[in-house]
Write an enzyme that holds these catalytic residues in place. Structure first.
Site, mmCIF file in Angstrom:
data_model
loop_
_atom_site.group_PDB
_atom_site.id
_atom_site.type_symbol
_atom_site.label_atom_id
_atom_site.label_comp_id
_atom_site.label_asym_id
_atom_site.label_seq_id
_atom_site.Cartn_x
_atom_site.Cartn_y
_atom_site.Cartn_z
ATOM 1 N N GLU A 78 5.941 -1.762 -7.676
ATOM 2 C CA GLU A 78 6.457 -2.965 -7.000
ATOM 3 C C GLU A 78 5.729 -3.194 -5.666
ATOM 4 O OE1 GLU A 78 8.880 -5.414 -7.665
ATOM 5 O OE2 GLU A 78 8.105 -6.212 -5.779
ATOM 6 N N THR A 119 0.743 1.679 -1.193
ATOM 7 C CA THR A 119 1.988 1.959 -0.465
ATOM 8 C C THR A 119 1.758 1.890 1.043
ATOM 9 O OG1 THR A 119 2.664 3.382 -2.276
ATOM 10 C CG2 THR A 119 3.855 3.652 -0.197
ATOM 11 N N THR A 139 -1.800 11.010 -3.658
ATOM 12 C CA THR A 139 -2.454 10.389 -4.815
ATOM 13 C C THR A 139 -3.473 11.354 -5.386
ATOM 14 O OG1 THR A 139 -4.032 8.708 -5.590
ATOM 15 C CG2 THR A 139 -4.048 9.124 -3.252
ATOM 16 N N ILE A 140 -3.603 11.312 -6.705
ATOM 17 C CA ILE A 140 -4.641 12.141 -7.339
ATOM 18 C C ILE A 140 -6.026 11.587 -7.015
ATOM 19 C CG2 ILE A 140 -3.127 12.846 -9.235
ATOM 20 C CD1 ILE A 140 -4.884 10.943 -11.044
ATOM 21 N N ASP A 141 -6.089 10.350 -6.491
ATOM 22 C CA ASP A 141 -7.392 9.711 -6.225
ATOM 23 C C ASP A 141 -8.024 10.194 -4.917
ATOM 24 O OD1 ASP A 141 -6.711 8.276 -8.461
ATOM 25 O OD2 ASP A 141 -6.055 6.509 -7.351
ATOM 26 N N ARG A 176 -23.423 18.915 -28.926
ATOM 27 C CA ARG A 176 -23.043 17.511 -28.726
ATOM 28 C C ARG A 176 -23.105 17.113 -27.259
ATOM 29 N NH1 ARG A 176 -17.707 17.466 -32.581
ATOM 30 N NH2 ARG A 176 -18.759 16.731 -34.467
ATOM 31 N N GLY A 184 -9.228 7.909 -10.939
ATOM 32 C CA GLY A 184 -9.667 7.829 -9.544
ATOM 33 C C GLY A 184 -9.698 6.409 -9.016
ATOM 34 N N HIS A 185 -9.214 5.468 -9.859
ATOM 35 C CA HIS A 185 -9.196 4.051 -9.490
ATOM 36 C C HIS A 185 -10.615 3.605 -9.148
ATOM 37 C CE1 HIS A 185 -7.260 0.505 -7.277
ATOM 38 N NE2 HIS A 185 -7.163 0.323 -8.583
HETATM 39 O O1 F6P Z 1 -3.632 5.918 -8.380
HETATM 40 C C1 F6P Z 1 -3.421 6.865 -9.352
HETATM 41 C C2 F6P Z 1 -3.907 6.380 -10.689
HETATM 42 O O2 F6P Z 1 -3.647 7.373 -11.651
HETATM 43 C C3 F6P Z 1 -5.386 5.962 -10.726
HETATM 44 O O3 F6P Z 1 -6.241 7.057 -10.835
HETATM 45 C C4 F6P Z 1 -5.382 5.058 -11.939
HETATM 46 O O4 F6P Z 1 -6.438 4.129 -11.867
HETATM 47 C C5 F6P Z 1 -4.052 4.377 -11.830
HETATM 48 O O5 F6P Z 1 -3.220 5.217 -11.068
HETATM 49 C C6 F6P Z 1 -3.361 4.090 -13.135
HETATM 50 O O6 F6P Z 1 -2.274 3.268 -12.857
HETATM 51 P P1 F6P Z 1 -0.993 3.054 -13.747
HETATM 52 O O7 F6P Z 1 -0.109 4.240 -13.555
HETATM 53 O O8 F6P Z 1 -0.358 1.824 -13.194
HETATM 54 O O9 F6P Z 1 -1.466 2.905 -15.154
#
Ligand code: F6P
Length: 345
Positions: A78, A119, A139-141, A176, A184-185
């Site tokens: 949101e 956020t 954030t994992i990013d 392979r 990582g957005h």
């Molecule tokens: O920001 C954390 C993340 O997992 C990003 O790495 C990813 O692009 C995004 O969220 C995915 O978003 P959603 O949970 O809205 O699918």
């Protein structure tokens, strides 16, 4: 214990990640036990604040959650300041208005917003609207401006590295090319770190533009040097055909350019789930405790951060308006190049 008499709200927003419960616990326990504050948890991020969906948290509710993944408060994407919500028109109550109303009716002294870039952006706007806000970066990013590290990143790094390790042995057995897509957005932090930790032969991140020819040449050259398998770690945010995933896009280029057997794997949400690593538990706990301390000192409008292993603060107006990108000239990248890692450039 000091009896500050303060009332604070807390919410978790954006994509979940390991360590959110550790941070809620860190804020809540410090606020209650050290400063005698009352703590109210809002459900599902900013949705709970808009809909006035909250509960007062007790210390007992905060016990036993340190090691749990996800968030006991729930989360959502949101965005209360999204364009169409800005102008409510005649007499229409906008989402930011509802938030301010609910904050004031509950008599809050501060709201703690735990989240990533989006956020911190909202937190900054609420702060500009006159609410007392403290931000905690997760954030994992790892792309939040002003902090060396966000919690969640280290746990995701472990999951992604473990997956690359597993894919390594099957790639080797079958001769392979394995293309592995990491989250990582729009940034390459997680891909870079997981790629390095997992011994990726080619690492593609949005911050370093790649050439298709260089990727193909690198794989052919490995083959010529009797390395008939390759690990290619790609960030979801790299330039790719929008009709494909980043992994499929790169796998197709490799298949066409080399004729080698190529498979792709998208790690996806597995990277966000599960129990937090010890590092993330500690970082989230420190961030939480520090946030409560800042509130007790009436130090609002900032985000807690870690800079060179020291806790720090940064203003929300800075943290909420920028994204932390990987520096393509960083020493880390150069050292990876020294050992033969290709960045496709
Ligand atoms: O920001 C954390 C993340 O997992 C990003 O790495 C990813 O692009 C995004 O969220 C995915 O978003 P959603 O949970 O809205 O699918």
């Amino acid at each position: 214990m000091q009896m500050s008499g303060m009332k604070i709200g807390i919410l978790t927003a954006g994509g979940d990640c390991p360590g959110l419960n550790a941070a809620i616990r860190g804020v809540g326990k410090t606020a209650m036990l050290e400063y005698g504050m009352r703590v109210f948890g809002f459900s599902y991020g900013f949705s709970g604040l808009i809909d006035n969906d909250y509960q007062e948290l007790t210390e007992n509710q905060l016990s036993g959650i340190l090691t749990h993944g996800g968030t006991i408060l729930g989360t959502s994407r949101e965005k209360p300041f999204k364009k169409e919500e800005k102008n409510g028109g005649n007499g229409v109550f906008t989402k930011p208005d509802r938030i301010k109303d609910n904050y004031r009716n509950l008599g809050l002294d501060c709201l703690v917003c735990i989240g990533g870039n989006g956020t911190m952006k909202t937190a900054n706007l609420l702060s500009q609207e006159g609410l007392n806000i403290v931000g905690i970066p997760k954030t994992i990013d790892n792309d939040v401006w002003g902090t060396d590290m966000t919690f969640g990143f280290d746990s995701a790094l472990q999951s992604a590295t473990d997956a690359i390790d597993r894919l390594h042995s099957t790639a080797n057995s079958h001769r392979r090319i394995m293309v592995i897509e990491v989250m990582g957005h729009n940034t390459g932090w997680l891909t870079l770190y997981a790629g390095l930790a997992g011994g990726g032969d080619i690492i593609l991140i949005p911050e370093i533009p790649y050439s298709e020819e260089k990727v193909i040449d690198c794989i052919k050259s490995r083959y010529a040097h009797k390395k008939p398998y390759s690990i290619v770690v790609v960030a979801e945010g790299i330039r790719h055909d929008p009709k494909k995933t980043a992994a499929t896009h790169i796998a197709d280029i490799i298949k066409e350019g080399t004729g080698f057997e190529t498979r792709e794997t998208i790690l996806g949400y597995v990277q966000r789930g599960g129990t937090p690593s010890p590092y993330d538990r500690i970082l989230a706990t420190r961030f939480g405790a520090y946030a409560a301390q800042l509130i007790s000192e009436h130090n609002f409008g900032s985000m807690v951060a870690i800079q060179g292993n020291e806790l720090a603060t940064i203003s929300l107006s800075e943290a909420g308006t920028q994204t932390k990108l990987v520096d393509p000239d960083a020493l880390l990248i150069n050292h990876a190049r020294f050992i033969g890692t290709s960045f496709g450039d």
